[in-house]
Design a protein around this motif. Structure first.
Motif, PDB file in Angstrom:
ATOM      1  N   MET A 160       0.891  -1.218  -0.126  1.00 43.19           N
ATOM      2  CA  MET A 160      -0.040   0.008   0.006  1.00 43.19           C
ATOM      3  C   MET A 160       0.849   1.494   0.033  1.00 43.19           C
ATOM      4  SD  MET A 160      -1.548   0.065   3.941  1.00 43.19           S
ATOM      5  CE  MET A 160      -0.469   0.263   5.329  1.00 43.19           C
ATOM      6  N   PHE A 161       2.297   1.191   0.641  1.00 39.89           N
ATOM      7  CA  PHE A 161       2.940   2.366   0.631  1.00 39.89           C
ATOM      8  C   PHE A 161       3.404   2.465  -1.023  1.00 39.89           C
ATOM      9  CE2 PHE A 161       7.160   4.517   1.289  1.00 39.89           C
ATOM     10  CZ  PHE A 161       6.676   5.427   2.132  1.00 39.89           C
ATOM     11  N   ILE A 162       3.860   1.183  -1.515  1.00 37.47           N
ATOM     12  CA  ILE A 162       4.363   1.400  -2.915  1.00 37.47           C
ATOM     13  C   ILE A 162       3.222   1.847  -3.773  1.00 37.47           C
ATOM     14  CG2 ILE A 162       5.128   0.004  -4.765  1.00 37.47           C
ATOM     15  CD1 ILE A 162       6.403  -1.793  -2.934  1.00 37.47           C
ATOM     16  N   GLY A 163       1.918   1.547  -3.615  1.00 39.10           N
ATOM     17  CA  GLY A 163       1.005   2.061  -4.280  1.00 39.10           C
ATOM     18  C   GLY A 163       0.911   3.556  -3.971  1.00 39.10           C
ATOM     19  N   LEU A 164       1.038   4.133  -2.960  1.00 41.11           N
ATOM     20  CA  LEU A 164       1.130   5.563  -2.811  1.00 41.11           C
ATOM     21  C   LEU A 164       2.142   6.236  -3.507  1.00 41.11           C
ATOM     22  CD1 LEU A 164       0.128   7.903  -1.040  1.00 41.11           C
ATOM     23  CD2 LEU A 164       1.869   7.444   0.686  1.00 41.11           C
ATOM     24  N   CYS A 165       3.267   5.477  -3.590  1.00 43.62           N
ATOM     25  CA  CYS A 165       4.282   6.114  -4.644  1.00 43.62           C
ATOM     26  C   CYS A 165       4.038   6.256  -6.094  1.00 43.62           C
ATOM     27  CB  CYS A 165       5.584   5.282  -4.363  1.00 43.62           C
ATOM     28  SG  CYS A 165       6.442   5.213  -2.621  1.00 43.62           S
ATOM     29  N   LEU A 166       3.204   5.278  -6.540  1.00 41.97           N
ATOM     30  CA  LEU A 166       2.804   5.447  -7.802  1.00 41.97           C
ATOM     31  C   LEU A 166       1.668   6.215  -8.197  1.00 41.97           C
ATOM     32  CD1 LEU A 166       2.966   4.148 -10.769  1.00 41.97           C
ATOM     33  CD2 LEU A 166       1.142   2.577  -9.994  1.00 41.97           C
ATOM     34  N   ARG A 167       0.880   6.567  -7.215  1.00 43.52           N
ATOM     35  CA  ARG A 167       0.103   7.499  -7.271  1.00 43.52           C
ATOM     36  C   ARG A 167       0.551   9.124  -7.057  1.00 43.52           C
ATOM     37  NH1 ARG A 167      -2.895   3.796  -4.199  1.00 43.52           N
ATOM     38  NH2 ARG A 167      -2.446   4.820  -2.145  1.00 43.52           N
ATOM     39  N   PHE A 168       1.549   8.859  -6.498  1.00 43.12           N
ATOM     40  CA  PHE A 168       2.282  10.190  -6.201  1.00 43.12           C
ATOM     41  C   PHE A 168       3.022  10.665  -7.646  1.00 43.12           C
ATOM     42  CE2 PHE A 168       6.306  12.432  -4.897  1.00 43.12           C
ATOM     43  CZ  PHE A 168       5.581  13.744  -4.521  1.00 43.12           C
ATOM     44  N   ASP A 169       3.615   9.782  -8.268  1.00 45.65           N
ATOM     45  CA  ASP A 169       4.028   9.720  -9.730  1.00 45.65           C
ATOM     46  C   ASP A 169       3.210  10.320 -10.525  1.00 45.65           C
ATOM     47  OD1 ASP A 169       6.825   9.163  -8.999  1.00 45.65           O
ATOM     48  OD2 ASP A 169       6.314   6.835  -9.148  1.00 45.65           O
ATOM     49  N   HIS A 170       2.020   9.701 -10.476  1.00 45.14           N
ATOM     50  CA  HIS A 170       0.902  10.264 -11.329  1.00 45.14           C
ATOM     51  C   HIS A 170       0.347  11.542 -11.019  1.00 45.14           C
ATOM     52  CE1 HIS A 170      -3.245   8.977 -12.904  1.00 45.14           C
ATOM     53  NE2 HIS A 170      -2.512   9.074 -13.810  1.00 45.14           N
ATOM     54  N   PHE A 171       0.536  11.897  -9.694  1.00 47.82           N
ATOM     55  CA  PHE A 171       0.241  13.334  -9.400  1.00 47.82           C
ATOM     56  C   PHE A 171       1.135  14.449  -9.851  1.00 47.82           C
ATOM     57  CE2 PHE A 171       1.305  16.565  -6.326  1.00 47.82           C
ATOM     58  CZ  PHE A 171       0.111  17.341  -6.430  1.00 47.82           C
ATOM     59  N   LEU A 172       2.407  13.928  -9.849  1.00 49.22           N
ATOM     60  CA  LEU A 172       3.374  14.760 -10.316  1.00 49.22           C
ATOM     61  C   LEU A 172       3.320  15.111 -12.037  1.00 49.22           C
ATOM     62  CD1 LEU A 172       6.687  13.723  -8.170  1.00 49.22           C
ATOM     63  CD2 LEU A 172       5.386  15.786  -8.006  1.00 49.22           C
ATOM     64  N   TYR A 173       2.873  13.865 -12.503  1.00 47.32           N
ATOM     65  CA  TYR A 173       2.647  13.941 -13.926  1.00 47.32           C
ATOM     66  C   TYR A 173       1.840  15.080 -14.557  1.00 47.32           C
ATOM     67  CZ  TYR A 173       1.103  12.566 -18.702  1.00 47.32           C
ATOM     68  OH  TYR A 173       0.759  12.628 -20.095  1.00 47.32           O
ATOM     69  N   TYR A 174       0.655  14.978 -13.932  1.00 43.50           N
ATOM     70  CA  TYR A 174      -0.399  16.264 -14.126  1.00 43.50           C
ATOM     71  C   TYR A 174      -0.025  17.536 -13.498  1.00 43.50           C
ATOM     72  CZ  TYR A 174      -3.375  12.735 -16.375  1.00 43.50           C
ATOM     73  OH  TYR A 174      -4.181  11.859 -17.135  1.00 43.50           O
ATOM     74  N   TYR A 175       0.819  17.497 -12.374  1.00 44.26           N
ATOM     75  CA  TYR A 175       1.256  18.964 -11.545  1.00 44.26           C
ATOM     76  C   TYR A 175       2.195  19.550 -12.443  1.00 44.26           C
ATOM     77  CZ  TYR A 175       2.919  21.883  -7.863  1.00 44.26           C
ATOM     78  OH  TYR A 175       3.472  22.877  -7.438  1.00 44.26           O
ATOM     79  N   ARG A 176       3.037  18.883 -13.224  1.00 37.25           N
ATOM     80  CA  ARG A 176       3.992  19.437 -14.203  1.00 37.25           C
ATOM     81  C   ARG A 176       3.301  19.956 -15.430  1.00 37.25           C
ATOM     82  NH1 ARG A 176       7.750  14.641 -12.655  1.00 37.25           N
ATOM     83  NH2 ARG A 176       8.834  15.472 -10.585  1.00 37.25           N
ATOM     84  N   LYS A 177       2.197  19.484 -15.627  1.00 40.95           N
ATOM     85  CA  LYS A 177       1.635  20.071 -16.773  1.00 40.95           C
ATOM     86  C   LYS A 177       0.643  21.080 -16.703  1.00 40.95           C
ATOM     87  CE  LYS A 177       0.115  16.955 -19.811  1.00 40.95           C
ATOM     88  NZ  LYS A 177      -0.418  15.952 -20.509  1.00 40.95           N
ATOM     89  N   GLN A 178       0.477  21.535 -15.395  1.00 41.72           N
ATOM     90  CA  GLN A 178      -0.405  22.668 -15.003  1.00 41.72           C
ATOM     91  C   GLN A 178       0.062  23.922 -15.283  1.00 41.72           C
ATOM     92  OE1 GLN A 178      -0.984  22.540 -10.724  1.00 41.72           O
ATOM     93  NE2 GLN A 178      -2.509  20.946 -10.817  1.00 41.72           N
TER      94      GLN A 178
END
Length: 592
Positions: A353-371
């Motif tokens: 579940m911690f590793i899943g959080l890391c993947l969702r954080f990568d997903h968050f950063l992907y869209y965050y950098r496109k803002q």
């Protein structure tokens, strides 16, 4: 909780007495560590068995983490398609159980209570078969949802390979498969017009797209595609008790049916293979639907269970006794020619579940950098003059990119990726959304792999039960935080949360001279937006009510003049279902 058996051990060679009776000196430990290469070479067969444990645990975490992806707060919901009645056409976001910082204390206490209770219950009954039967019945019932979800998602992946949404031809054209027109088309470069291919009349990709099937067989293939891809609405209404409506697919129903059959077979045969499959299903569902919420909370929970695991394995007989005596799907068991090894589900779910959080954080950063930050004019009232003053200096509005759902793209990626473009991510927007940078996820996976390898090596060398979280927690947590420190993103990691507070719209921020965000000035959540719409609707209704009072009076006068039959008809109460169960499928032109 699965952590009750978070231990890797050789079941045929370990007893509860030799755990607390062994006293290791410093020199003995150093000698054992020095002999690791020779021991591993001598136990090649055992290492193959341990490789199966490492591979299956990594595969479960990898699949579960990708299954947990959902729209991050840095992206806005996709626009609804024409004719869609839903707010947006993205899949419904799953219900996720978020953890709190207090769970770092609560989890070890609850796990210890359950573990000690099971230990003394086994001692009291003197026959573990009784409690095994009770627990098998309990887990058979409780695993229906998780096992059904695992089977359904597996069928969805298989379906995506047989019936992809698009595929790539040898000439580089991307062909899209249209269920409504039962044909395939492509969109030329620098154009938005669809070009329909006259020869591609099947729902299959690649060489099969131009196959000359009979009309009946081709029709059957299109109907099968609709059957597996269309979304059904299941309605259940019982007067005063239940009124539910859920969205399902055919694979979801098929998965539940197979889950029921698998549970019946497991309960009657006690199959180790089915027990392992049920264990995978529990782990898969746990990783998908449990979130540490923040990196700080996740780290605290993992280290709380880290100390719990060490104590229960090295200083008490509880863990090994319960793990070896109970034959229920709370562990993954691998049997070799001479010995067996097992991995507790907690060693998969807790780090997973911690590793899943890391993947969702990568997903968050992907869209965050496109803002994007666009200048915005803010009007504020001047206290001295009482007039509205426009100010747009150093103030920007955050424009979020539109979210593209990465789920269900396995088949599309397979049929649209060639060896020459295996690392290309701009084939389609869907595949670009799948191929986002997974820096923290891969760092956590490498940390898990090294840690599980160390655990298995220590098990082989010392021939002693090992608390896997002793190695997994530092390996996973430290690898992620060190990656954040090296990349200079510790602030982003610390601020990231999945409690919904970051999911805001119309956010106004203040930036410095370099264009970096200093602080947030104003913003509202999606819930605030909904409430605002409700308030606006309520206000409009009140105004319309006052303005239309005369029309209401005229309507009442006209009603008095209606016939007696109409009055009786209008006076009849509106009917509602006392009991209703239905499965509704969309019309063909709504199948995606």
């Amino acid at each position: 909780m699965a952590t009750d058996n978070s231990t890797i051990l050789a079941a045929s060679e370990i007893s509860a007495t030799n755990i607390t009776g062994s006293i290791w000196t410093k020199d003995a430990i150093l000698d054992q560590l020095a002999s690791i290469p020779a021991v591993l070479l001598q136990n090649r067969g055992l290492m193959l068995l341990e490789f199966q444990i490492a591979f299956t645990s990594l595969a479960c975490i990898y699949i579960g983490s990708h299954g947990s992806l959902r729209r991050p707060p840095s992206a806005k919901p996709p626009k609804r398609k024409k004719g869609s009645k839903k707010e947006h056409d993205d899949q419904d976001e799953p219900l996720v159980q978020g953890l709190l910082p207090s769970d770092a204390i609560v989890f070890p206490i609850l796990a210890g209570t359950v573990l000690v209770g099971l230990y003394y219950l086994i001692k009291w009954l003197e026959d573990p078969d009784i409690i095994n039967k009770v627990l098998r019945a309990y887990f058979s019932f409780m695993s229906l949802a998780s096992l059904g979800k695992l089977f359904a998602d597996g069928f969805n992946v298989l379906t995506s390979f047989i019936f992809p949404a698009f595929w790539r031809a040898k000439d580089g054209k991307i062909y899209y498969i249209d269920s409504e027109k039962r044909s395939q088309y492509y969109v030329p470069k620098d154009s938005t017009d669809r070009v329909w291919h006259e020869q591609k009349k099947t729902p299959l990709p690649g060489l099969f797209s131009e196959s000359k099937f009979s009309s009946s067989l081709n029709k059957t293939l299109w109907e099968l595609r609709n059957l597996f891809l269309e979304q059904w609405t299941v309605r259940l209404s019982i007067h005063g008790i239940v009124d539910e409506k859920i969205k399902v697919r055919f694979n979801d129903i098929l998965g539940v049916v197979l889950a029921i059959g698998a549970n019946i077979i497991y309960y009657t045969t006690e199959s180790i293979m089915l027990s392992n499959i049920m264990g995978y299903a529990f782990s898969y569902a746990g990783i998908m639907f449990m979130s540490p919420t923040t990196f700080a909370t996740g780290s605290a929970v993992l280290f709380g269970l880290f100390f719990y695991d060490i104590y229960m394995v090295f200083y008490t007989p509880y863990m090994v006794t319960v793990a070896t005596k109970l034959d229920v799907p709370i562990k993954i068991v691998f049997e070799g020619p001479t010995r067996a090894s097992m991995l507790g589900l907690g060693d998969i779910v807790i780090p997973g579940m911690f590793i899943g959080l890391c993947l969702r954080f990568d997903h968050f950063l992907y869209y965050y950098r496109k803002q994007k930050l666009v200048p915005v004019e803010l009007k504020s009232e001047d206290e001295s003059s009482g007039q509205l003053v426009t100010n747009k200096e150093m103030q920007r509005m955050v424009v979020k990119p539109e979210y593209v759902n990465p789920q269900g793209q396995w088949g599309n990626r397979f049929w649209s990726t060639t060896l020459g473009s295996i690392f290309s991510s701009n084939v389609t927007p869907e595949l670009e959304a799948v191929a986002f940078a997974k820096t923290y996820f891969y760092a956590a996976m490498v940390g898990y792999l090294l840690a599980i390898g160390m655990t298995l090596a220590m098990l082989t060398v010392f021939n002693h039960a090992q608390p896997a979280l002793l190695y997994l927690v530092p390996g996973v947590v430290l690898s992620v935080w060190i990656t954040g420190a090296v990349r200079g993103e510790l602030r982003e990691m610390w601020m990231y949360t999945e409690d919904g507070s970051l999911d805001k719209m119309d956010v106004i921020v203040e930036v410095d001279g370099h264009g970096d965000v200093i602080k947030e000035i104003q913003g509202k959540s999606n819930g605030d937006k909904t409430e605002a719409k409700k308030d606006m609707k309520s206000t409009t209704t009140n105004e319309a009510g006052e303005a239309g009072s005369s029309a209401k009076k005229m309507s009442e006068e006209e009603t008095r003049e209606t016939s007696a039959d109409d009055k009786v008809k209008e006076a009849q109460p509106q009917r509602y279902p006392v009991f209703l169960f239905s499965i509704e499928a969309p019309v063909p032109d709504q199948v995606q």
